[in-house]
Enzyme design. Sequence first.
Site, PDB file in Angstrom:
ATOM      1  N   VAL A   1      -0.071  -2.611   8.528  1.00 38.09           N
ATOM      2  CA  VAL A   1       0.005  -1.973   7.707  1.00 38.09           C
ATOM      3  C   VAL A   1       0.761  -0.754   8.134  1.00 38.09           C
ATOM      4  O   VAL A   1       1.496   0.557   7.366  1.00 38.09           O
ATOM      5  CB  VAL A   1      -1.296  -1.407   6.987  1.00 38.09           C
ATOM      6  CG1 VAL A   1      -1.701   0.285   6.455  1.00 38.09           C
ATOM      7  CG2 VAL A   1      -1.460  -2.356   6.485  1.00 38.09           C
ATOM      8  N   ASP A   2       0.244   0.175   9.313  1.00 37.77           N
ATOM      9  CA  ASP A   2       0.178   0.755  10.339  1.00 37.77           C
ATOM     10  C   ASP A   2       1.841   1.373  10.603  1.00 37.77           C
ATOM     11  O   ASP A   2       2.476   2.799  10.041  1.00 37.77           O
ATOM     12  CB  ASP A   2      -0.193   0.734  12.050  1.00 37.77           C
ATOM     13  CG  ASP A   2      -0.107   2.578  12.387  1.00 37.77           C
ATOM     14  OD1 ASP A   2       0.153   3.918  11.793  1.00 37.77           O
ATOM     15  OD2 ASP A   2      -0.386   2.231  13.675  1.00 37.77           O
TER      16      ASP A   2
ATOM     17  N   ILE B   1       0.664  -1.067   0.266  1.00 36.03           N
ATOM     18  CA  ILE B   1      -0.018  -0.274   0.141  1.00 36.03           C
ATOM     19  C   ILE B   1       0.689   1.787  -0.371  1.00 36.03           C
ATOM     20  O   ILE B   1       0.133   2.351  -0.207  1.00 36.03           O
ATOM     21  CB  ILE B   1      -1.158   0.293   1.047  1.00 36.03           C
ATOM     22  CG1 ILE B   1      -2.582   1.091   0.931  1.00 36.03           C
ATOM     23  CG2 ILE B   1      -0.219   0.240   2.531  1.00 36.03           C
ATOM     24  CD1 ILE B   1      -3.580   0.658   2.175  1.00 36.03           C
TER      25      ILE B   1
END
Length: 173
Positions: free
Chosen positions: A34-35, A12
């Site tokens: 993801v963070d 991402i």
Amino acid sequence: MGARITLVQGDITTQEVDAVVNAANSGLLGGGGVDGAIHRAGGPDILAECRELRATSLPDGLPTGQAVATTAGRLPARHVIHTVGPVYAKREDRSDLLASAYRESLRVADELGARTVAFPAISAGVYGWPMDDAARIAVQTVDSTRSAVEEVRFVLFGDAAYQAFTRAVDQLG
């Protein structure tokens, strides 16, 4: 009714979109999954804006199901929309909070004028949400939410997530 939905298997943090959605924790100061990847790739500007939000408008953190935007720092996106998905619980239906994370992210995207938005599979990682159910809620919510966003790109890590989201999109008809 909603935005055009596309699926990508990949990272991402490399997506060239108006806004990338971060599956954040309520503290907004980075974390795992993801963070952590978004904070590492985007650099210190994202964390600086998150700290400013915590010092001003969000002293208790970002509530589950809500969303807020910051700069994207060094990411190829223009903005990061931070949202907090719920932790999965077998004894309590929290699917309304998961749907809210997607709806609120799209609302913030509209405020930013974003036309392309990349989402991860919110709550489907360390928060333990079963992937097929997470995909169904994500796809149905995005499809049924009124927004000026033209493309919602689900950027999925791994084959299992990609297959689950493919099934969810196919079920839309």
